[in-house]
Design a protein around this motif. Sequence first.
Motif, PDB file in Angstrom:
ATOM      1  N   GLY A  40      39.549  25.750  62.565  1.00 51.38           N
ATOM      2  CA  GLY A  40      40.143  25.305  63.697  1.00 51.38           C
ATOM      3  C   GLY A  40      39.275  25.594  65.035  1.00 51.38           C
ATOM      4  O   GLY A  40      38.159  25.213  65.139  1.00 51.38           O
ATOM      5  N   GLY A  41      39.839  26.208  66.169  1.00 50.52           N
ATOM      6  CA  GLY A  41      39.312  26.545  67.187  1.00 50.52           C
ATOM      7  C   GLY A  41      37.950  27.299  67.298  1.00 50.52           C
ATOM      8  O   GLY A  41      37.138  27.346  67.996  1.00 50.52           O
ATOM      9  N   SER A  81      35.574  34.051  63.632  1.00 54.66           N
ATOM     10  CA  SER A  81      36.998  33.847  63.622  1.00 54.66           C
ATOM     11  C   SER A  81      37.615  34.628  64.765  1.00 54.66           C
ATOM     12  O   SER A  81      37.285  35.668  65.154  1.00 54.66           O
ATOM     13  N   TYR A  82      38.198  33.873  65.907  1.00 55.32           N
ATOM     14  CA  TYR A  82      38.572  34.578  66.809  1.00 55.32           C
ATOM     15  C   TYR A  82      39.306  35.774  66.761  1.00 55.32           C
ATOM     16  O   TYR A  82      39.260  36.810  67.083  1.00 55.32           O
ATOM     17  N   SER A  83      40.460  35.541  65.858  1.00 56.55           N
ATOM     18  CA  SER A  83      41.289  36.564  65.668  1.00 56.55           C
ATOM     19  C   SER A  83      40.714  37.583  64.618  1.00 56.55           C
ATOM     20  O   SER A  83      41.376  38.735  64.597  1.00 56.55           O
ATOM     21  N   PRO A 132      42.474  31.298  70.641  1.00 56.53           N
ATOM     22  CA  PRO A 132      41.308  31.210  69.764  1.00 56.53           C
ATOM     23  C   PRO A 132      40.341  30.026  70.621  1.00 56.53           C
ATOM     24  O   PRO A 132      39.255  30.055  70.927  1.00 56.53           O
ATOM     25  N   ARG A 133      41.274  28.906  70.599  1.00 57.12           N
ATOM     26  CA  ARG A 133      40.438  27.625  71.116  1.00 57.12           C
ATOM     27  C   ARG A 133      39.869  27.718  72.355  1.00 57.12           C
ATOM     28  O   ARG A 133      38.906  26.742  72.910  1.00 57.12           O
ATOM     29  N   GLU A 208      47.241  20.879  69.285  1.00 59.29           N
ATOM     30  CA  GLU A 208      47.670  22.127  69.832  1.00 59.29           C
ATOM     31  C   GLU A 208      48.180  22.337  70.945  1.00 59.29           C
ATOM     32  O   GLU A 208      49.243  23.046  71.046  1.00 59.29           O
ATOM     33  N   THR A 304      51.079  28.159  68.633  1.00 56.18           N
ATOM     34  CA  THR A 304      50.953  27.055  67.975  1.00 56.18           C
ATOM     35  C   THR A 304      51.937  27.939  66.575  1.00 56.18           C
ATOM     36  O   THR A 304      50.982  28.213  65.445  1.00 56.18           O
ATOM     37  N   ILE A 307      50.726  26.717  62.990  1.00 54.74           N
ATOM     38  CA  ILE A 307      49.373  27.172  62.283  1.00 54.74           C
ATOM     39  C   ILE A 307      49.914  28.531  61.648  1.00 54.74           C
ATOM     40  O   ILE A 307      49.424  29.117  60.611  1.00 54.74           O
ATOM     41  N   LYS A 311      49.272  29.801  57.895  1.00 53.81           N
ATOM     42  CA  LYS A 311      48.843  30.906  57.489  1.00 53.81           C
ATOM     43  C   LYS A 311      49.422  31.896  56.554  1.00 53.81           C
ATOM     44  O   LYS A 311      48.927  32.755  55.534  1.00 53.81           O
TER      45      LYS A 311
HETATM   46  O1  PA5 Z   1      42.985  27.427  68.328  1.00 56.51           O
HETATM   47  C1  PA5 Z   1      43.762  27.977  67.341  1.00 56.51           C
HETATM   48  O2  PA5 Z   1      44.606  28.706  67.775  1.00 56.51           O
HETATM   49  C2  PA5 Z   1      43.567  27.739  66.051  1.00 56.51           C
HETATM   50  O3  PA5 Z   1      42.858  26.573  65.976  1.00 56.51           O
HETATM   51  C3  PA5 Z   1      42.586  28.792  65.410  1.00 56.51           C
HETATM   52  O4  PA5 Z   1      41.335  28.964  65.954  1.00 56.51           O
HETATM   53  C4  PA5 Z   1      42.617  28.853  63.836  1.00 56.51           C
HETATM   54  O5  PA5 Z   1      43.707  28.767  63.215  1.00 56.51           O
HETATM   55  C5  PA5 Z   1      41.659  29.941  63.087  1.00 56.51           C
HETATM   56  O6  PA5 Z   1      42.098  31.128  63.757  1.00 56.51           O
HETATM   57  P1  PA5 Z   1      40.910  32.050  64.188  1.00 56.51           P
HETATM   58  O7  PA5 Z   1      40.194  31.203  65.233  1.00 56.51           O
HETATM   59  O8  PA5 Z   1      41.647  33.284  64.667  1.00 56.51           O
HETATM   60  O9  PA5 Z   1      39.855  32.256  62.915  1.00 56.51           O
END
Ligand code: PA5
Length: 324
Positions: A40-41, A81-83, A132-133, A208, A304, A307, A311
Amino acid sequence: MRMRKIYLDWPSLAERGLSVAEEVSPGLFEPRSIVVVGMGGSGILGDYLEALAYNKVPVYTVKSPHLPGWVGDRDLVLAVSYSGNTLETLRCVEQVLSRGSPVVVITSGGRLGRLAEERRLPLVRLVEGIPPRTALPEMLFSALRVLENTGVHIAEPRDYEEALSLMRTAASRDYGRLVEHLSTGFPIVVTCNSLRALGLRWKNELNENSKLPAKLEVYPEAGHNDIVGWELPPPGDYRFLLVEDAACSHLTSRLAEYYSAVGRVARLAVEGSSLLARLLQGSLVAGLVSVEVGVRRGVDPEETRSISWYKGVLKGILGEPGDR
Ligand code: PA5
Protein backbone atom coordinates in the motif's frame (compact mmCIF):
# COMPACT_ATOMS: atom_id res chain seq x y z
CA MET A 1 -8.76 19.40 8.53
CA ARG A 2 -5.90 17.10 9.63
CA MET A 3 -5.31 15.31 6.29
CA ARG A 4 -5.14 18.56 4.33
CA LYS A 5 -2.71 19.95 6.89
CA ILE A 6 -0.43 16.89 6.65
CA TYR A 7 -0.22 17.16 2.85
CA LEU A 8 0.50 20.88 3.08
CA ASP A 9 3.35 20.01 5.43
CA TRP A 10 5.05 17.69 2.89
CA PRO A 11 8.11 19.87 2.26
CA SER A 12 9.10 19.66 5.94
CA LEU A 13 8.36 15.91 6.06
CA ALA A 14 10.67 15.46 3.06
CA GLU A 15 13.43 17.47 4.73
CA ARG A 16 13.03 15.36 7.86
CA GLY A 17 13.53 12.27 5.70
CA LEU A 18 16.96 13.46 4.62
CA SER A 19 18.11 14.17 8.15
CA VAL A 20 16.79 10.99 9.86
CA ALA A 21 18.60 8.81 7.33
CA GLU A 22 21.86 10.75 7.42
CA GLU A 23 23.76 8.08 9.36
CA VAL A 24 21.78 5.00 8.30
CA SER A 25 23.84 2.53 6.36
CA PRO A 26 23.47 -1.21 5.72
CA GLY A 27 27.22 -1.84 5.54
CA LEU A 28 27.03 -2.89 1.88
CA PHE A 29 28.51 -0.95 -1.03
CA GLU A 30 27.01 -0.76 -4.52
CA PRO A 31 24.37 -3.49 -4.16
CA ARG A 32 23.46 -5.62 -7.19
CA SER A 33 19.80 -4.62 -6.79
CA ILE A 34 17.42 -2.85 -4.45
CA VAL A 35 14.49 -4.91 -3.20
CA VAL A 36 11.67 -2.91 -1.63
CA VAL A 37 9.33 -4.94 0.54
CA GLY A 38 6.08 -3.21 1.55
CA MET A 39 2.36 -2.84 0.92
CA GLY A 40 0.00 0.00 0.00
CA GLY A 41 1.15 3.46 1.01
CA SER A 42 4.49 2.00 2.13
CA GLY A 43 5.07 -0.36 -0.82
CA ILE A 44 4.58 2.46 -3.31
CA LEU A 45 8.04 3.64 -2.28
CA GLY A 46 9.32 0.77 -4.44
CA ASP A 47 7.41 2.03 -7.47
CA TYR A 48 8.88 5.51 -7.04
CA LEU A 49 12.43 4.19 -6.57
CA GLU A 50 12.04 1.92 -9.60
CA ALA A 51 11.12 4.93 -11.75
CA LEU A 52 13.88 7.12 -10.35
CA ALA A 53 16.59 4.45 -10.62
CA TYR A 54 15.47 3.21 -14.06
CA ASN A 55 18.82 3.86 -15.75
CA LYS A 56 21.00 3.20 -12.72
CA VAL A 57 20.19 0.11 -10.68
CA PRO A 58 17.47 -2.58 -10.79
CA VAL A 59 14.73 -1.99 -8.24
CA TYR A 60 12.29 -4.79 -7.53
CA THR A 61 9.20 -4.26 -5.40
CA VAL A 62 7.69 -7.11 -3.40
CA LYS A 63 4.02 -6.60 -2.50
CA SER A 64 3.46 -10.08 -1.12
CA PRO A 65 4.49 -12.23 1.86
CA HIS A 66 6.94 -14.15 -0.36
CA LEU A 67 10.49 -12.94 -0.92
CA PRO A 68 11.74 -13.87 -4.43
CA GLY A 69 14.17 -16.81 -4.43
CA TRP A 70 16.99 -14.84 -6.08
CA VAL A 71 17.32 -12.25 -3.28
CA GLY A 72 20.69 -12.81 -1.63
CA ASP A 73 23.59 -11.13 0.15
CA ARG A 74 24.42 -8.74 -2.73
CA ASP A 75 20.90 -7.32 -2.81
CA LEU A 76 19.85 -4.54 -0.46
CA VAL A 77 16.38 -4.97 1.03
CA LEU A 78 14.43 -1.92 2.17
CA ALA A 79 11.69 -3.23 4.49
CA VAL A 80 9.03 -0.53 4.60
CA SER A 81 5.93 -0.51 6.77
CA TYR A 82 4.71 2.76 8.21
CA SER A 83 2.82 1.07 11.06
CA GLY A 84 5.41 -1.69 11.38
CA ASN A 85 2.59 -4.22 11.72
CA THR A 86 1.76 -5.23 8.15
CA LEU A 87 1.76 -9.01 7.94
CA GLU A 88 2.98 -9.44 4.37
CA THR A 89 5.97 -7.19 5.10
CA LEU A 90 6.80 -8.91 8.40
CA ARG A 91 6.67 -12.30 6.70
CA CYS A 92 9.13 -11.14 4.04
CA VAL A 93 11.43 -9.72 6.69
CA GLU A 94 11.57 -13.14 8.41
CA GLN A 95 12.78 -14.59 5.10
CA VAL A 96 15.28 -11.75 4.60
CA LEU A 97 16.78 -12.41 8.03
CA SER A 98 17.01 -16.15 7.54
CA ARG A 99 18.84 -15.59 4.23
CA GLY A 100 21.20 -13.01 5.71
CA SER A 101 20.47 -10.34 3.09
CA PRO A 102 21.43 -6.80 4.09
CA VAL A 103 18.31 -4.92 5.18
CA VAL A 104 17.33 -1.41 6.19
CA VAL A 105 14.05 -0.98 8.06
CA ILE A 106 11.87 2.08 7.38
CA THR A 107 9.01 2.40 9.89
CA SER A 108 7.42 4.55 12.57
CA GLY A 109 7.40 1.67 15.08
CA GLY A 110 5.23 -1.41 15.67
CA ARG A 111 6.60 -4.95 15.50
CA LEU A 112 9.02 -4.07 12.73
CA GLY A 113 10.48 -1.21 14.79
CA ARG A 114 10.94 -3.53 17.78
CA LEU A 115 12.49 -6.23 15.61
CA ALA A 116 14.96 -3.73 14.14
CA GLU A 117 16.00 -2.62 17.61
CA GLU A 118 16.34 -6.17 18.96
CA ARG A 119 18.40 -7.30 15.96
CA ARG A 120 20.26 -3.97 15.66
CA LEU A 121 19.20 -3.54 12.05
CA PRO A 122 19.82 -0.18 10.38
CA LEU A 123 16.61 1.77 11.05
CA VAL A 124 14.96 4.89 9.65
CA ARG A 125 12.44 5.94 12.28
CA LEU A 126 9.60 7.84 10.59
CA VAL A 127 7.50 10.54 12.23
CA GLU A 128 4.67 8.91 14.24
CA GLY A 129 0.89 9.29 14.17
CA ILE A 130 0.02 10.11 10.54
CA PRO A 131 -1.75 7.90 7.94
CA PRO A 132 0.85 5.68 6.21
CA ARG A 133 0.27 7.06 2.71
CA THR A 134 0.90 10.63 3.86
CA ALA A 135 4.44 9.71 4.93
CA LEU A 136 5.56 9.30 1.29
CA PRO A 137 7.98 12.27 1.12
CA GLU A 138 9.74 11.22 4.31
CA MET A 139 9.99 7.61 3.13
CA LEU A 140 11.25 8.63 -0.29
CA PHE A 141 13.83 11.20 0.79
CA SER A 142 15.12 8.93 3.56
CA ALA A 143 15.39 5.95 1.19
CA LEU A 144 17.31 8.05 -1.34
CA ARG A 145 19.70 9.13 1.41
CA VAL A 146 20.18 5.50 2.57
CA LEU A 147 20.96 4.51 -1.02
CA GLU A 148 23.51 7.34 -1.28
CA ASN A 149 25.13 5.86 1.83
CA THR A 150 25.59 2.62 -0.12
CA GLY A 151 27.13 4.38 -3.13
CA VAL A 152 23.91 4.45 -5.20
CA HIS A 153 23.29 8.07 -6.24
CA ILE A 154 19.86 8.47 -7.75
CA ALA A 155 19.09 12.15 -7.12
CA GLU A 156 21.29 15.25 -7.23
CA PRO A 157 21.16 17.95 -4.53
CA ARG A 158 19.44 20.25 -7.06
CA ASP A 159 16.70 17.61 -7.58
CA TYR A 160 15.87 17.65 -3.87
CA GLU A 161 15.78 21.45 -3.95
CA GLU A 162 13.53 21.49 -6.99
CA ALA A 163 11.17 18.91 -5.46
CA LEU A 164 10.91 20.95 -2.24
CA SER A 165 10.29 24.16 -4.12
CA LEU A 166 7.64 22.68 -6.44
CA MET A 167 5.86 21.06 -3.50
CA ARG A 168 5.70 24.48 -1.81
CA THR A 169 4.21 26.01 -4.96
CA ALA A 170 1.77 23.13 -5.43
CA ALA A 171 0.57 23.50 -1.83
CA SER A 172 -0.55 27.09 -2.48
CA ARG A 173 -2.69 26.40 -5.57
CA ASP A 174 -6.41 25.86 -6.02
CA TYR A 175 -7.53 22.55 -7.56
CA GLY A 176 -11.28 23.23 -7.71
CA ARG A 177 -11.51 22.23 -11.39
CA LEU A 178 -9.98 18.79 -10.77
CA VAL A 179 -12.00 18.26 -7.60
CA GLU A 180 -15.18 19.02 -9.54
CA HIS A 181 -14.14 16.65 -12.35
CA LEU A 182 -13.50 13.71 -10.01
CA SER A 183 -16.33 14.20 -7.52
CA THR A 184 -18.83 12.21 -9.57
CA GLY A 185 -18.54 9.22 -11.92
CA PHE A 186 -15.90 6.53 -12.20
CA PRO A 187 -12.31 7.84 -12.31
CA ILE A 188 -9.82 6.40 -14.77
CA VAL A 189 -6.24 7.57 -14.45
CA VAL A 190 -4.28 7.40 -17.70
CA THR A 191 -0.57 8.07 -17.94
CA CYS A 192 2.60 6.92 -19.68
CA ASN A 193 5.46 4.73 -18.45
CA SER A 194 7.69 7.49 -17.08
CA LEU A 195 4.89 8.46 -14.66
CA ARG A 196 3.48 4.99 -13.93
CA ALA A 197 4.29 5.31 -10.21
CA LEU A 198 2.49 8.64 -10.07
CA GLY A 199 -0.52 7.21 -11.91
CA LEU A 200 -0.63 4.38 -9.37
CA ARG A 201 -0.41 6.91 -6.57
CA TRP A 202 -3.37 8.84 -8.03
CA LYS A 203 -5.42 5.64 -8.24
CA ASN A 204 -4.56 4.65 -4.68
CA GLU A 205 -5.23 8.13 -3.28
CA LEU A 206 -8.66 8.18 -4.97
CA ASN A 207 -9.32 4.73 -3.47
CA GLU A 208 -8.20 5.55 0.06
CA ASN A 209 -8.89 9.26 0.54
CA SER A 210 -11.95 9.65 -1.72
CA LYS A 211 -13.34 6.07 -1.29
CA LEU A 212 -13.66 5.65 -5.06
CA PRO A 213 -13.02 2.49 -7.14
CA ALA A 214 -10.52 4.09 -9.52
CA LYS A 215 -8.66 2.35 -12.38
CA LEU A 216 -5.19 3.01 -13.85
CA GLU A 217 -4.06 2.58 -17.46
CA VAL A 218 -0.46 3.10 -18.56
CA TYR A 219 0.73 3.74 -22.15
CA PRO A 220 2.15 2.36 -24.33
CA GLU A 221 0.84 -0.96 -22.93
CA ALA A 222 -2.77 0.28 -22.65
CA GLY A 223 -2.66 0.99 -26.40
CA HIS A 224 -2.34 -2.77 -26.93
CA ASN A 225 -5.37 -3.91 -24.90
CA ASP A 226 -7.38 -1.48 -22.72
CA ILE A 227 -8.03 0.89 -25.61
CA VAL A 228 -10.16 -1.72 -27.37
CA GLY A 229 -12.55 -1.81 -24.41
CA TRP A 230 -13.71 1.72 -25.26
CA GLU A 231 -14.69 1.03 -28.88
CA LEU A 232 -18.38 0.84 -28.02
CA PRO A 233 -19.55 3.63 -25.70
CA PRO A 234 -19.74 1.87 -22.30
CA PRO A 235 -22.56 2.49 -19.82
CA GLY A 236 -21.68 4.89 -17.00
CA ASP A 237 -20.12 8.25 -16.30
CA TYR A 238 -16.36 7.91 -16.83
CA ARG A 239 -14.00 10.63 -15.62
CA PHE A 240 -10.62 10.34 -17.31
CA LEU A 241 -7.64 12.01 -15.70
CA LEU A 242 -4.69 12.22 -18.07
CA VAL A 243 -1.54 12.66 -16.02
CA GLU A 244 0.81 14.09 -18.54
CA ASP A 245 4.60 14.11 -18.80
CA ALA A 246 6.37 16.39 -21.29
CA ALA A 247 7.95 13.24 -22.80
CA CYS A 248 4.53 11.96 -23.94
CA SER A 249 2.44 15.11 -24.36
CA HIS A 250 1.83 14.47 -28.09
CA LEU A 251 0.37 11.08 -27.30
CA THR A 252 -1.68 12.50 -24.43
CA SER A 253 -3.25 15.10 -26.76
CA ARG A 254 -4.41 12.35 -29.12
CA LEU A 255 -5.64 10.25 -26.19
CA ALA A 256 -7.60 13.21 -24.85
CA GLU A 257 -9.48 13.34 -28.17
CA TYR A 258 -9.98 9.56 -28.14
CA TYR A 259 -11.37 9.37 -24.60
CA SER A 260 -13.61 12.44 -25.09
CA ALA A 261 -15.87 10.24 -27.18
CA VAL A 262 -16.64 7.98 -24.20
CA GLY A 263 -16.33 10.19 -21.12
CA ARG A 264 -15.17 13.49 -19.69
CA VAL A 265 -11.48 14.26 -19.78
CA ALA A 266 -9.24 16.44 -17.59
CA ARG A 267 -5.52 16.83 -18.19
CA LEU A 268 -2.88 17.42 -15.56
CA ALA A 269 0.64 18.32 -16.69
CA VAL A 270 3.20 17.69 -13.98
CA GLU A 271 5.90 20.31 -13.51
CA GLY A 272 9.61 20.02 -12.90
CA SER A 273 12.79 19.24 -14.79
CA SER A 274 13.82 16.34 -12.53
CA LEU A 275 11.69 13.20 -12.26
CA LEU A 276 11.90 13.45 -8.46
CA ALA A 277 10.26 16.89 -8.55
CA ARG A 278 7.62 15.80 -11.07
CA LEU A 279 6.70 12.73 -9.03
CA LEU A 280 6.46 14.58 -5.73
CA GLN A 281 4.67 17.64 -7.09
CA GLY A 282 2.14 15.37 -8.84
CA SER A 283 1.73 13.27 -5.69
CA LEU A 284 1.01 16.31 -3.57
CA VAL A 285 -1.69 17.41 -6.03
CA ALA A 286 -3.12 13.86 -5.88
CA GLY A 287 -3.21 14.01 -2.07
CA LEU A 288 -4.89 17.41 -1.89
CA VAL A 289 -7.40 16.70 -4.66
CA SER A 290 -8.35 13.24 -3.34
CA VAL A 291 -8.94 14.65 0.15
CA GLU A 292 -11.26 17.37 -1.22
CA VAL A 293 -13.09 14.82 -3.39
CA GLY A 294 -13.60 12.69 -0.27
CA VAL A 295 -14.96 15.68 1.64
CA ARG A 296 -17.38 16.48 -1.22
CA ARG A 297 -18.56 12.87 -1.17
CA GLY A 298 -19.20 13.09 2.58
CA VAL A 299 -16.55 10.54 3.62
CA ASP A 300 -13.64 10.78 6.05
CA PRO A 301 -10.46 10.81 3.91
CA GLU A 302 -8.33 9.54 6.76
CA GLU A 303 -10.09 6.36 7.85
CA THR A 304 -9.62 3.12 5.86
CA ARG A 305 -11.86 0.65 7.64
CA SER A 306 -11.85 -1.88 4.80
CA ILE A 307 -8.05 -2.11 5.01
CA SER A 308 -8.39 -2.85 8.74
CA TRP A 309 -11.00 -5.50 7.94
CA TYR A 310 -8.69 -7.06 5.31
CA LYS A 311 -5.73 -7.06 7.71
CA GLY A 312 -7.88 -8.95 10.26
CA VAL A 313 -8.87 -11.52 7.61
CA LEU A 314 -5.24 -11.98 6.61
CA LYS A 315 -4.17 -12.53 10.21
CA GLY A 316 -6.76 -15.34 10.40
CA ILE A 317 -5.25 -16.92 7.28
CA LEU A 318 -1.50 -16.35 7.72
CA GLY A 319 -1.39 -16.27 11.53
CA GLU A 320 0.62 -13.86 13.67
CA PRO A 321 4.18 -13.05 12.53
CA GLY A 322 6.50 -15.71 13.85
CA ASP A 323 3.78 -18.42 13.71
CA ARG A 324 4.34 -21.26 11.28
O1 PA5 B 1 -1.99 4.20 3.31
C1 PA5 B 1 -2.51 3.28 3.94
O2 PA5 B 1 -3.14 3.47 4.98
C2 PA5 B 1 -2.33 1.85 3.48
O3 PA5 B 1 -2.17 1.79 2.10
C3 PA5 B 1 -1.14 1.22 4.21
O4 PA5 B 1 0.04 1.83 3.79
C4 PA5 B 1 -1.08 -0.29 3.96
O5 PA5 B 1 -2.22 -0.92 4.51
C5 PA5 B 1 0.15 -0.93 4.60
O6 PA5 B 1 0.28 -0.55 5.93
P1 PA5 B 1 1.69 -0.01 6.45
O7 PA5 B 1 2.03 1.16 5.56
O8 PA5 B 1 1.46 0.41 7.86
O9 PA5 B 1 2.63 -1.14 6.30
